[in-house]
Design an enzyme around this catalytic site. Structure first.
Site, PDB file in Angstrom:
ATOM      1  N   LYS A   1       0.859  -1.192   0.000  1.00  0.00           N
ATOM      2  CA  LYS A   1       0.000   0.000   0.000  1.00  0.00           C
ATOM      3  C   LYS A   1       0.888   1.231   0.000  1.00  0.00           C
ATOM      4  O   LYS A   1       2.020   1.183   0.467  1.00  0.00           O
ATOM      5  CB  LYS A   1      -0.884   0.032   1.252  1.00  0.00           C
ATOM      6  CG  LYS A   1      -2.094   0.928   1.133  1.00  0.00           C
ATOM      7  CD  LYS A   1      -3.215   0.244   0.392  1.00  0.00           C
ATOM      8  CE  LYS A   1      -4.453   1.084   0.268  1.00  0.00           C
ATOM      9  NZ  LYS A   1      -5.597   0.260  -0.140  1.00  0.00           N
TER      10      LYS A   1
ATOM     11  N   ASP B   1      -6.522   4.271  -5.215  1.00  0.00           N
ATOM     12  CA  ASP B   1      -7.208   4.098  -3.929  1.00  0.00           C
ATOM     13  C   ASP B   1      -7.946   5.426  -3.685  1.00  0.00           C
ATOM     14  O   ASP B   1      -8.279   6.124  -4.642  1.00  0.00           O
ATOM     15  CB  ASP B   1      -6.185   3.754  -2.826  1.00  0.00           C
ATOM     16  CG  ASP B   1      -6.850   3.166  -1.579  1.00  0.00           C
ATOM     17  OD1 ASP B   1      -7.282   2.012  -1.622  1.00  0.00           O
ATOM     18  OD2 ASP B   1      -6.951   3.874  -0.561  1.00  0.00           O
TER      19      ASP B   1
HETATM   20  N1  GLU Z   1      -7.113   0.203  -3.705  1.00  0.00           N
HETATM   21  C1  GLU Z   1      -7.863  -0.963  -3.992  1.00  0.00           C
HETATM   22  C2  GLU Z   1      -8.001  -1.825  -2.753  1.00  0.00           C
HETATM   23  O1  GLU Z   1      -7.893  -1.352  -1.633  1.00  0.00           O
HETATM   24  C3  GLU Z   1      -7.336  -1.706  -5.209  1.00  0.00           C
HETATM   25  C4  GLU Z   1      -5.935  -2.230  -5.101  1.00  0.00           C
HETATM   26  C5  GLU Z   1      -5.364  -2.767  -6.401  1.00  0.00           C
HETATM   27  O2  GLU Z   1      -6.064  -2.857  -7.382  1.00  0.00           O
HETATM   28  O3  GLU Z   1      -4.172  -3.078  -6.374  1.00  0.00           O
HETATM   29  O4  GLU Z   1      -8.299  -2.991  -2.833  1.00  0.00           O
END
Ligand code: GLU
Length: 395
Positions: free
Chosen positions: A89, A129
């Site tokens: 993240k 995100d």
């Molecule tokens: N931000 C999204 C999540 O929390 C997608 C993450 C992604 O596609 O890598 O799942």
């Protein structure tokens, strides 16, 4: 941390409790005439199952601890839906609403430069995100490809279609959430169809849209400025128009309500789709919905989770319910690596298979255990991650 990790030896538990890699830096961008520096983070929680995967958020409340927690949730999420990814993240502590488009472009490019050594289709694959979308991913990919001096579309997902993005990715978290709601409604015998959706960003809006398309009755929606309750039903597209034209869904016809009032409405299904920690020990006992489906990451505090469990509110946890986004990110990555592209409906059919299978695995495991759905989901994920760690000889 995770009460569900019982039965695990101390070494494994402590490996899962701490992130594998933590990087932070300060990004400098020019805002107006002044140079501003902003704290930025990228964390890998665990990469035993594959490259780190997870989004990047721009939000004033971003902290290193938050990014660490979110990276752990990505590890669980990726393992629950069976993707060959670890958890990662990233975030920048910034109020993006105070920046112009040109400043956001500077920030996105600075972020890609700041962590370029981490990013790559086999190492760490970012995605959107909170407050980031395909436009930011496009700038980041362009910057990264300049640094790498080659094209590598699989290094970032959720990017514009023109750069190799997948059809159906934008809608994926909301649509995957609705597949999950339909599975939960069927499995738990929920008969009512009244829904309240908190949050009207990409996830909340698409959830609202697909819920309405599938015969659910949307009676309340909200965004960061407030909400609206209308027992006759709310049209998702018109609510979005109110948000675009007048600044908030609260201007949609009906009774204006606050975000906390929305959580306590007499509905059958509650869908938190905004930010963390909005269901707390203060309001958990006031929740009337029989089913809470977490499309936000971390909307329920652990104290609230306990209260909801005691009052027999069914909670479908974030790591299962909102995994549709990263699942289509995986499909995007596969398309980039093979150079063969699917139609939107092929992507959505594959998404449905992934979400249906993950739901039934977690549901069946929960039924055969003493655990909550969240407990079962995390235990299943941890077990898969530990198997990969064992196969690598890490534990
Ligand atoms: N931000 C999204 C999540 O929390 C997608 C993450 C992604 O596609 O890598 O799942």
């Amino acid at each position: 941390m995770v009460a569900e990790l019982t039965g695990m030896d101390e070494q494994t538990k402590s490996l899962l409790a701490r992130p594998e890699r933590v990087e932070q830096t300060e990004l400098s961008i020019k805002v107006g005439e002044k140079t501003t520096t902003l704290p930025a983070y990228r964390v890998w929680h665990n990469t035993a199952r594959g490259p780190a995967k997870g989004g990047i958020r721009f939000h004033p409340d971003v902290t290193l601890d938050e990014v660490k927690a979110l990276s752990m949730w990505m590890s669980w999420k990726n393992a629950i839906v069976g993707l060959p990814f670890g958890g990662g993240k990233g975030g920048v502590t910034v109020n993006p609403k105070s920046l112009s488009l040109a400043e956001l472009e500077q920030l996105s490019r600075a972020y890609a430069r700041g962590f370029s050594e981490m990013f790559g289709q086999d190492t760490d694959i970012p995605a959107p995100d909170i407050n980031t979308s395909s436009i930011h991913m496009g700038w980041m990919l362009d910057e990264l490809e300049k640094i790498k001096a080659r094209k590598e579309p699989g290094a970032i997902t959720g990017k514009p279609i023109e750069l190799g993005g997948s059809l159906g990715r934008t809608e994926a978290t909301g649509l995957g959430g609705v597949y999950t709601i339909m599975n939960a409604v069927k499995s738990f015998g929920i008969t009512g169809r009244k829904v309240a959706v908190q949050g009207y960003g990409n996830v909340g809006f698409h959830a609202a849209k697909f819920l309405a398309d599938n015969g659910f009755k949307l009676v309340a929606v909200s965004d960061s400025k407030g909400g609206v309750h209308n027992p006759d039903g709310i049209g998702p597209a018109l609510a979005m128009k109110a948000k675009k034209d007048r600044g908030s869904v609260k201007y949609y016809p009906g009774k204006e309500i606050t975000n906390s009032e929305l959580l306590e409405l007499d509905v059958d299904i509650l869908v938190p789709s905004a930010i963390e920690d909005i269901i707390t020990k203060k309001n958990a006992h006031k929740i009337k919905a029989k089913l809470v489906v977490e499309l936000a990451n971390g909307p329920t505090t652990s104290e609230a989770d306990k209260i909801l469990g005691e009052q027999e509110t069914i909670v479908v946890p974030d790591v299962l319910a909102n995994a549709g986004g990263v699942s289509v990110s995986y499909l995007e990555w596969v398309q980039n690596r093979t150079g063969f592209y699917w139609s939107k409906h092929e992507v959505w059919d594959k998404l449905k298979l992934v979400m249906d299978r993950a739901f039934s695995e977690v549901y069946n495991f929960q039924k055969s255990s003493e655990l909550s759905l969240r407990g079962a989901a995390i235990a299943l994920a941890a077990d898969r991650i530990v198997s990969s760690m064992k196969a690598r000889g890490w534990v």
